[in-house]
Scaffold this active site. Structure first.
Site, PDB file in Angstrom:
ATOM      1  N   TYR A  61       0.830  -1.198   0.000  1.00 39.45           N
ATOM      2  CA  TYR A  61       0.000   0.000   0.000  1.00 39.45           C
ATOM      3  C   TYR A  61       0.870   1.255   0.000  1.00 39.45           C
ATOM      4  O   TYR A  61       1.671   1.474   0.910  1.00 39.45           O
ATOM      5  CB  TYR A  61      -0.940   0.014   1.197  1.00 39.45           C
ATOM      6  CG  TYR A  61      -2.042  -1.026   1.134  1.00 39.45           C
ATOM      7  CD1 TYR A  61      -2.342  -1.696  -0.051  1.00 39.45           C
ATOM      8  CD2 TYR A  61      -2.795  -1.341   2.256  1.00 39.45           C
ATOM      9  CE1 TYR A  61      -3.354  -2.641  -0.108  1.00 39.45           C
ATOM     10  CE2 TYR A  61      -3.817  -2.282   2.205  1.00 39.45           C
ATOM     11  CZ  TYR A  61      -4.089  -2.931   1.014  1.00 39.45           C
ATOM     12  OH  TYR A  61      -5.088  -3.871   0.978  1.00 39.45           O
ATOM     13  N   PRO A 231     -16.303  -2.983   0.956  1.00 42.18           N
ATOM     14  CA  PRO A 231     -17.668  -3.309   1.391  1.00 42.18           C
ATOM     15  C   PRO A 231     -18.690  -2.226   1.063  1.00 42.18           C
ATOM     16  O   PRO A 231     -19.890  -2.495   1.036  1.00 42.18           O
ATOM     17  CB  PRO A 231     -17.514  -3.470   2.907  1.00 42.18           C
ATOM     18  CG  PRO A 231     -16.397  -2.540   3.262  1.00 42.18           C
ATOM     19  CD  PRO A 231     -15.425  -2.668   2.106  1.00 42.18           C
ATOM     20  N   LEU A 232     -18.222  -1.001   0.833  1.00 40.22           N
ATOM     21  CA  LEU A 232     -19.129   0.088   0.475  1.00 40.22           C
ATOM     22  C   LEU A 232     -19.273   0.246  -1.042  1.00 40.22           C
ATOM     23  O   LEU A 232     -19.933   1.185  -1.514  1.00 40.22           O
ATOM     24  CB  LEU A 232     -18.651   1.406   1.094  1.00 40.22           C
ATOM     25  CG  LEU A 232     -18.829   1.510   2.615  1.00 40.22           C
ATOM     26  CD1 LEU A 232     -18.064   2.707   3.160  1.00 40.22           C
ATOM     27  CD2 LEU A 232     -20.305   1.619   2.987  1.00 40.22           C
ATOM     28  N   ALA A 233     -18.650  -0.655  -1.800  1.00 37.66           N
ATOM     29  CA  ALA A 233     -18.746  -0.639  -3.259  1.00 37.66           C
ATOM     30  C   ALA A 233     -18.409   0.738  -3.821  1.00 37.66           C
ATOM     31  O   ALA A 233     -19.109   1.271  -4.683  1.00 37.66           O
ATOM     32  CB  ALA A 233     -20.147  -1.075  -3.702  1.00 37.66           C
ATOM     33  N   GLY A 235     -18.744   3.552  -2.612  1.00 37.82           N
ATOM     34  CA  GLY A 235     -19.694   4.614  -2.291  1.00 37.82           C
ATOM     35  C   GLY A 235     -20.877   4.730  -3.216  1.00 37.82           C
ATOM     36  O   GLY A 235     -21.619   5.721  -3.166  1.00 37.82           O
TER      37      GLY A 235
END
Length: 324
Positions: A61, A231-233, A235
């Protein structure tokens, strides 16, 4: 809801994980700027204030800068290290002048990668080390030797994987002496193949579903924590204004109505839907924005409050077709 698999193994992390890929600005090899450090500190402090005590890293990262800036934040907060759970990943190697981008689960690479991770984070140990993506040349005996060395030296306390299927996990588990405690996969209200794989059993639609068959059930049976990346795709259901399909727009409107009715945020509805699943999925939210981090903190409560009917309304809206 039952205890999370990590809790059953005595690893007391928070229900949500803060993914730290966004820390430290651009993907370059430059020095960390003052503004990047301040942004990371605000993100870390907001996470802690929101009840998040688990943090997800990877050695790639920002080419190591994300871990480095997080380490500087830790250094400025005496006593914090013992109060949080840190996991990182290794196994991906970038292309260089002589070689292509590749995966590397060799013993030497794993050991060297962990030393680099610990140095950048400024800590003596990782709570969890994940193998980032499956290496076709993986020799499980060699991975087992690396894991044993890391465990005996106290550098890593637990091990897991990311993006692996059941067969790959079983092969690895047959050689290592400690249990795999995590598998991190992409799962969200937008990316539904992890659900559709089961729903489409004995259905023609199943021929077009590509997810690791039996993975959800295997992890539940073996007390392996399923973590969801993205998990929020990105936004799409919680405020992103890019072009949306008709199904995405309809689902976003449903999420907004539910959030208003429940007096919560859209992010908490989207994450709560994911966490409502009996596998006790642990979302890894990838943002450094304090406001968005705060918007996620009600997700565990919304998961408990979400009815079966509400869950199915969101699922069917997102998949844009009725169940078989």
């Amino acid at each position: 809801m039952s205890l999370m698999p990590l809790e059953k193994r005595g690893i007391t992390g928070s229900r949500l994980v803060l993914g730290c890929m966004g820390f430290a600005g651009d993907w370059d090899t430059g020095v960390i700027e003052k503004g990047e450090l301040l942004e990371a500190e605000r993100g870390l402090d907001t996470a802690l204030e929101s009840g998040i005590t688990m943090f997800d890293h990877a050695d790639i990262y920002k080419r190591g800068k994300a871990e480095e800036v997080f380490g500087k934040c830790l250094n400025n907060r005496a006593g914090l290290r013992e109060k949080i759970i840190i996991q990182s990943k290794c196994g991906i190697r970038f292309a260089d002048t002589e070689n292509p981008g590749r995966y590397d689960f060799s013993k030497n690479h794993i050991l060297g990668a962990v030393d680099g991770i610990l140095g950048r984070l400024g800590t003596d140990y990782l709570d969890i080390l994940l193998l980032h993506r499956p290496d076709p040349l993986m020799e499980p005996e060699e991975v087992a030797e690396a894991f044993s060395t890391l465990m005996e030296s106290g550098k890593v306390r637990n091990f897991g994987v990311s993006n692996m299927n059941v067969a790959q996990m079983k092969l690895l588990q047959a050689y290592i002496g400690s249990p795999l405690v995590v598998n991190q996969m992409e799962m969200s209200l937008k990316k539904l193949d992890w659900l559709d794989q089961g729903v489409h059993v004995n259905q023609p639609a199943g021929l077009g579903t590509n997810f690791a068959e039996g993975l959800i059930e295997h992890c539940m049976l073996e007390t392996i924590q399923l973590q969801a990346w993205a998990p929020l795709a990105k936004g799409i259901y919680s405020g992103k204004e890019d072009f949306m399909s008709a199904a995405e727009k309809e689902t976003a409107e449903l999420v907004a109505r539910m959030a208003e009715e429940k007096e919560t945020t859209k992010e908490s509805i989207v994450l709560g839907w994911l966490m409502r699943h009996p596998a006790n999925i642990q979302p890894v939210i990838g943002t450094t924005n304090p406001g968005r981090i705060q918007n996620c903190q009600d997700a565990p409560r919304q998961a408990k409050l979400m009815t079966r009917e509400e869950w199915y309304k969101l699922y069917i809206s997102s998949r844009s077709k009725r169940l078989p």
